[in-house]
Motif scaffolding. Structure first.
Motif, PDB file in Angstrom:
ATOM      1  N   HIS A 232      -2.840  16.044 -10.107  1.00 21.61           N
ATOM      2  CA  HIS A 232      -3.776  17.203 -10.190  1.00 21.61           C
ATOM      3  C   HIS A 232      -5.311  16.749  -9.700  1.00 21.61           C
ATOM      4  O   HIS A 232      -5.841  17.466  -9.252  1.00 21.61           O
ATOM      5  CB  HIS A 232      -3.703  17.595 -11.554  1.00 21.61           C
ATOM      6  CG  HIS A 232      -4.830  18.822 -11.788  1.00 21.61           C
ATOM      7  ND1 HIS A 232      -4.319  20.302 -11.261  1.00 21.61           N
ATOM      8  CD2 HIS A 232      -5.691  19.144 -12.293  1.00 21.61           C
ATOM      9  CE1 HIS A 232      -5.300  21.090 -11.465  1.00 21.61           C
ATOM     10  NE2 HIS A 232      -6.012  20.310 -12.290  1.00 21.61           N
ATOM     11  N   ALA A 233      -5.573  15.572 -10.195  1.00 25.60           N
ATOM     12  CA  ALA A 233      -6.803  15.116 -10.028  1.00 25.60           C
ATOM     13  C   ALA A 233      -7.235  14.802  -8.444  1.00 25.60           C
ATOM     14  O   ALA A 233      -8.285  15.034  -7.672  1.00 25.60           O
ATOM     15  CB  ALA A 233      -7.331  13.977 -10.903  1.00 25.60           C
ATOM     16  N   ILE A 234      -6.114  14.188  -7.893  1.00 24.58           N
ATOM     17  CA  ILE A 234      -5.974  13.840  -6.676  1.00 24.58           C
ATOM     18  C   ILE A 234      -6.129  15.222  -5.611  1.00 24.58           C
ATOM     19  O   ILE A 234      -7.047  15.178  -4.950  1.00 24.58           O
ATOM     20  CB  ILE A 234      -4.848  12.921  -6.222  1.00 24.58           C
ATOM     21  CG1 ILE A 234      -5.063  11.649  -6.716  1.00 24.58           C
ATOM     22  CG2 ILE A 234      -4.794  12.852  -4.648  1.00 24.58           C
ATOM     23  CD1 ILE A 234      -3.788  10.844  -6.476  1.00 24.58           C
TER      24      ILE A 234
ATOM     25  N   GLN B 226       1.098   6.682  -6.920  1.00 22.97           N
ATOM     26  CA  GLN B 226       0.401   7.656  -7.338  1.00 22.97           C
ATOM     27  C   GLN B 226       0.589   9.194  -7.273  1.00 22.97           C
ATOM     28  O   GLN B 226       0.215   9.904  -8.136  1.00 22.97           O
ATOM     29  CB  GLN B 226      -1.206   7.528  -6.120  1.00 22.97           C
ATOM     30  CG  GLN B 226      -1.637   6.239  -6.408  1.00 22.97           C
ATOM     31  CD  GLN B 226      -2.275   5.690  -7.560  1.00 22.97           C
ATOM     32  OE1 GLN B 226      -2.962   6.319  -8.110  1.00 22.97           O
ATOM     33  NE2 GLN B 226      -1.699   4.598  -7.720  1.00 22.97           N
ATOM     34  N   PHE B 227       1.707   9.508  -6.709  1.00 24.29           N
ATOM     35  CA  PHE B 227       2.070  10.863  -6.638  1.00 24.29           C
ATOM     36  C   PHE B 227       3.235  11.023  -7.376  1.00 24.29           C
ATOM     37  O   PHE B 227       3.781  12.138  -7.991  1.00 24.29           O
ATOM     38  CB  PHE B 227       2.241  11.247  -5.324  1.00 24.29           C
ATOM     39  CG  PHE B 227       0.940  11.497  -4.548  1.00 24.29           C
ATOM     40  CD1 PHE B 227       0.203  12.541  -4.700  1.00 24.29           C
ATOM     41  CD2 PHE B 227       0.340  10.476  -3.787  1.00 24.29           C
ATOM     42  CE1 PHE B 227      -0.974  12.787  -3.930  1.00 24.29           C
ATOM     43  CE2 PHE B 227      -0.799  10.334  -3.122  1.00 24.29           C
ATOM     44  CZ  PHE B 227      -1.329  11.601  -3.074  1.00 24.29           C
TER      45      PHE B 227
ATOM     46  N   GLY C 213      13.105   8.557  -3.783  1.00 26.32           N
ATOM     47  CA  GLY C 213      13.317   9.171  -2.399  1.00 26.32           C
ATOM     48  C   GLY C 213      12.067   8.950  -1.687  1.00 26.32           C
ATOM     49  O   GLY C 213      12.270   8.778  -0.511  1.00 26.32           O
ATOM     50  N   ALA C 214      10.929   9.242  -2.150  1.00 31.81           N
ATOM     51  CA  ALA C 214       9.682   8.884  -1.459  1.00 31.81           C
ATOM     52  C   ALA C 214       9.365   7.537  -0.930  1.00 31.81           C
ATOM     53  O   ALA C 214       9.039   7.069   0.087  1.00 31.81           O
ATOM     54  CB  ALA C 214       8.291   9.326  -2.469  1.00 31.81           C
ATOM     55  N   PHE C 215       9.773   6.475  -1.965  1.00 30.58           N
ATOM     56  CA  PHE C 215       9.853   5.223  -1.552  1.00 30.58           C
ATOM     57  C   PHE C 215      10.699   4.774  -0.710  1.00 30.58           C
ATOM     58  O   PHE C 215      10.659   4.020   0.539  1.00 30.58           O
ATOM     59  CB  PHE C 215      10.121   4.281  -2.863  1.00 30.58           C
ATOM     60  CG  PHE C 215       9.956   2.646  -2.562  1.00 30.58           C
ATOM     61  CD1 PHE C 215       8.788   2.131  -2.790  1.00 30.58           C
ATOM     62  CD2 PHE C 215      10.975   2.163  -2.201  1.00 30.58           C
ATOM     63  CE1 PHE C 215       8.619   0.801  -2.221  1.00 30.58           C
ATOM     64  CE2 PHE C 215      11.027   0.859  -1.986  1.00 30.58           C
ATOM     65  CZ  PHE C 215       9.893   0.129  -1.934  1.00 30.58           C
ATOM     66  N   SER C 216      12.252   5.165  -0.651  1.00 32.09           N
ATOM     67  CA  SER C 216      13.080   5.090   0.519  1.00 32.09           C
ATOM     68  C   SER C 216      12.469   5.745   1.897  1.00 32.09           C
ATOM     69  O   SER C 216      12.438   4.797   2.871  1.00 32.09           O
ATOM     70  CB  SER C 216      14.252   5.790   0.259  1.00 32.09           C
ATOM     71  OG  SER C 216      14.743   5.188  -1.249  1.00 32.09           O
ATOM     72  N   VAL C 217      11.971   6.790   1.895  1.00 32.90           N
ATOM     73  CA  VAL C 217      11.454   7.535   3.208  1.00 32.90           C
ATOM     74  C   VAL C 217      10.388   6.404   3.646  1.00 32.90           C
ATOM     75  O   VAL C 217      10.326   6.003   4.922  1.00 32.90           O
ATOM     76  CB  VAL C 217      10.927   8.926   2.895  1.00 32.90           C
ATOM     77  CG1 VAL C 217      10.134   9.399   4.114  1.00 32.90           C
ATOM     78  CG2 VAL C 217      12.175   9.710   2.735  1.00 32.90           C
TER      79      VAL C 217
ATOM     80  N   LEU D 263       0.981  -1.255   0.010  1.00 30.68           N
ATOM     81  CA  LEU D 263       0.157   0.017   0.020  1.00 30.68           C
ATOM     82  C   LEU D 263       0.893   1.267   0.041  1.00 30.68           C
ATOM     83  O   LEU D 263       0.565   2.279  -0.671  1.00 30.68           O
ATOM     84  CB  LEU D 263      -0.924   0.017   1.240  1.00 30.68           C
ATOM     85  CG  LEU D 263      -2.027  -1.150   1.403  1.00 30.68           C
ATOM     86  CD1 LEU D 263      -2.733  -0.990   2.334  1.00 30.68           C
ATOM     87  CD2 LEU D 263      -2.927  -0.766  -0.030  1.00 30.68           C
ATOM     88  N   LEU D 264       1.994   1.204   0.712  1.00 29.07           N
ATOM     89  CA  LEU D 264       2.758   2.315   0.783  1.00 29.07           C
ATOM     90  C   LEU D 264       3.500   2.565  -0.729  1.00 29.07           C
ATOM     91  O   LEU D 264       3.644   3.526  -1.124  1.00 29.07           O
ATOM     92  CB  LEU D 264       3.841   2.355   1.494  1.00 29.07           C
ATOM     93  CG  LEU D 264       3.567   2.334   3.331  1.00 29.07           C
ATOM     94  CD1 LEU D 264       4.542   1.880   4.240  1.00 29.07           C
ATOM     95  CD2 LEU D 264       2.918   3.795   3.472  1.00 29.07           C
ATOM     96  N   ALA D 265       3.802   1.629  -1.251  1.00 29.77           N
ATOM     97  CA  ALA D 265       4.559   1.646  -2.522  1.00 29.77           C
ATOM     98  C   ALA D 265       3.471   2.055  -3.677  1.00 29.77           C
ATOM     99  O   ALA D 265       3.648   2.999  -4.491  1.00 29.77           O
ATOM    100  CB  ALA D 265       5.153   0.276  -3.067  1.00 29.77           C
ATOM    101  N   TRP D 266       2.226   1.706  -3.441  1.00 24.95           N
ATOM    102  CA  TRP D 266       1.031   2.113  -4.363  1.00 24.95           C
ATOM    103  C   TRP D 266       0.738   3.605  -4.193  1.00 24.95           C
ATOM    104  O   TRP D 266       0.696   4.399  -4.870  1.00 24.95           O
ATOM    105  CB  TRP D 266      -0.258   1.387  -3.957  1.00 24.95           C
ATOM    106  CG  TRP D 266      -1.478   1.648  -4.793  1.00 24.95           C
ATOM    107  CD1 TRP D 266      -1.573   1.450  -6.211  1.00 24.95           C
ATOM    108  CD2 TRP D 266      -2.383   2.830  -4.573  1.00 24.95           C
ATOM    109  NE1 TRP D 266      -2.816   1.963  -6.540  1.00 24.95           N
ATOM    110  CE2 TRP D 266      -3.361   2.660  -5.574  1.00 24.95           C
ATOM    111  CE3 TRP D 266      -2.389   3.348  -3.301  1.00 24.95           C
ATOM    112  CZ2 TRP D 266      -4.406   3.567  -5.774  1.00 24.95           C
ATOM    113  CZ3 TRP D 266      -3.777   4.095  -3.455  1.00 24.95           C
ATOM    114  CH2 TRP D 266      -4.634   4.117  -4.384  1.00 24.95           C
TER     115      TRP D 266
END
Length: 514
Positions: free
Chosen positions: A188-190, A94-95, A421-425, A87-90
């Motif tokens: 943008h939609a999110i 998305q972003f 970067g976001a995935f590592s965090v 779920l974190l990876a998904w």
């Protein structure tokens, strides 16, 4: 409770040993002393010989009918961590844009962490000394780790987790620019939805307050006729309905053919429609009437083909089911999985367990040396299993040394730096925070035994593990070119952050437990 300095040192010391041991594998690989063939051979030895021996020698003395109930919480926490990682990876996906050929690989990287070398090394070292019981807690911790390893192997191979990686190479290629644009629109939609939802709720609350403030219901009845449209306003629409109902059959047929012609033209000229030959034919520029006739004739010819009989469908379904069960069982019978399963079974049957170790209350004739009849098997597994952790860490360092990491600025710019970067965090920082909250919640709910410090520590520790290096090899198997550059770029920042944040998690866990 340990002092702050002692707590930090107890948490950092196992990681220093891990880094040094993996560093040896890194250095001999860079010096061309440890070639690929030797590394693969050592990996097979660690996977199929030393690792199973280590689990066998630790599970049998540690588990019994008294504590076998801990397997339930261990399996539950292991599955929760895998689902949480996916779920974190998904969410990251998305972003931030992810290459098309890594769209499912990032989900696998989030779900399956390094459940073998790193936790076994660190947990064995920490539980072998104060504040744990050095005589029993070390073996018990490795036995608990084996439950996570079993979850890892069963979900990744027999249950098809590795097929996520194979799905990356299904379908045509998509350019990175197109993926970036699609991600930008989705982001943008999110954000637009997040801004619209509070505003919608606010308008709804204000509307309810307005209705509640009206004290006299007769005012609503007086205002109702004013808002009702006059009969003359509805007359043109009624006349239109009457005129439509009086149309002749020939007029309706002409309108239908015109609508069908316009729809066919829109399908051919739409920029979203695929330009594959199966959609756009060579006679697309001919008259629409001919196109309609040919489409109808193709539909008729397709309908003339007899469908498969129910018996044929059931046989095909049965064949696929048998094939799936056969593959599941063959992959489940791998040495690591089988050694763990057999060890659990032996540990629960006291007469069989007494063949390997002394079991209080169970009589078993001893061998001439005074030991149980099969104690030599346990001694062999203990001796061979001692090489499992060092050999596995050396192979880990060798794998990190062979990662093809971009070395130029332009190459790094082409990589999905935001996703990396976001995935590592998420994997090294956010996941431990969520893991601590989950484990504490399960402890307060009574699922995890509050008094079992080793169980709680192992569950907490497994929340902060990087992506398994096994994914590099699986990706190389499925990739047509044999490359795994995206996985390599994803692993490097995780292992850099690992030393610092795993020390924090270990120190916090020890402070929480003692």
């Amino acid at each position: 409770m340990l002092a702050v300095g002692a707590l930090i040192w107890v948490s950092l010391r196992p990681l220093l040993r891990l880094v040094l041991c993996a560093g040896f594998g890194f250095l001999i690989t860079k010096a061309d002393i440890f070639p690929v063939v030797a590394a693969r051979g050592a990996g097979q030895v660690a996977l199929n010989i030393t690792g199973p021996c280590l689990m066998f020698s630790k599970i049998i003395p540690s588990f019994s009918t008294d504590n076998i109930g801990t397997l339930g919480p261990l399996f539950l926490v292991g599955c929760i961590y895998e689902i949480m990682g996916i779920l974190l990876a998904w969410t990251v996906k998305q972003f931030f844009w992810v290459p098309h050929r890594f769209r499912y690989g990032i989900l696998a990287a989030g779900g399956w962490g390094n459940y073998g070398d790193i936790p076994t090394s660190v947990v064995m070292s920490i539980t072998a000394g104060p504040p744990f019981n050095s005589s029993t807690d070390g073996s018990l911790a490795v036995a608990y780790v084996s439950a996570f390893i079993l979850v890892f192997y069963v979900t990744l191979f027999p249950m098809g987790g590795s097929r996520l990686i194979a799905q990356d190479w299904v379908g045509p290629d998509v350019e990175d620019e197109d993926v970036r644009e699609a991600t930008r629109r989705r982001r943008h939609a999110i954000f637009k939805t997040w801004l619209w939802l509070p505003r919608c709720l606010l308008h709804r609350v204000q509307g309810l307050r307005t209705i509640e403030e009206k004290e006299d219901p007769s005012e609503l009845e007086k205002q109702a006729p004013e808002h009702t449209p006059e009969k003359s306003e509805l007359a043109p629409e009624a006349e239109t309905v009457v005129e439509d109902s009086n149309r002749s059959v020939s007029e309706l047929r002409d309108d239908t053919s015109q609508v069908f012609s316009r729809a066919t033209t829109d399908v051919v000229m739409s920029p979203i429609t695929s330009a594959a030959p199966t959609v756009v034919h060579g006679d697309a520029a001919t008259d629409h009437g001919d196109h309609q006739d040919s489409s109808l004739s193709k539909t008729v010819r397709f309908s003339e083909h007899p469908s498969k009989s129910p018996s044929t469908k059931s046989q095909h379904r049965r064949h696929r089911m048998k094939k799936g069960i056969r593959e599941f069982m063959s992959q489940l019978c791998s040495p690591p999985s089988m050694s763990i399963i057999i060890s659990f079974v032996i540990s629960l049957i006291n007469p069989v367990k007494a063949l390997f170790i002394h079991v209080p209350g169970t009589y078993m004739p001893n061998a001439p040396d005074g030991q149980p009849p099969l104690a030599f098997i346990m001694d062999t597994c203990t001796f061979v299993g001692a090489a499992s952790v060092p050999l596995g860490l050396i192979c880990l360092g060798s794998a990190l040394a062979r990662l093809k990491v971009p070395m130029t600025v332009s190459a790094w710019k082409a990589m999905p730096m935001g996703a990396i970067g976001a995935f590592s965090v998420a994997k090294i920082i956010i996941s431990p925070i969520l893991g601590v909250a989950i484990c504490q919640g399960l402890t307060h709910a009574g699922v995890i035994n509050k008094d079992d410090k080793v169980l709680r520590f192992v569950c907490l520790f497994f929340s902060c593990l990087p992506t398994a290096t096994t994914q590099v090899y699986i990706t190389q198997v499925y990739s047509p070119t044999g490359d795994a550059e995206h996985v390599s770029a994803l692993l490097v920042p995780q292992y850099i952050l690992l030393v610092f944040f795993m020390t924090i998690l270990t120190a916090y866990s020890l402070n929480l437990l003692f």
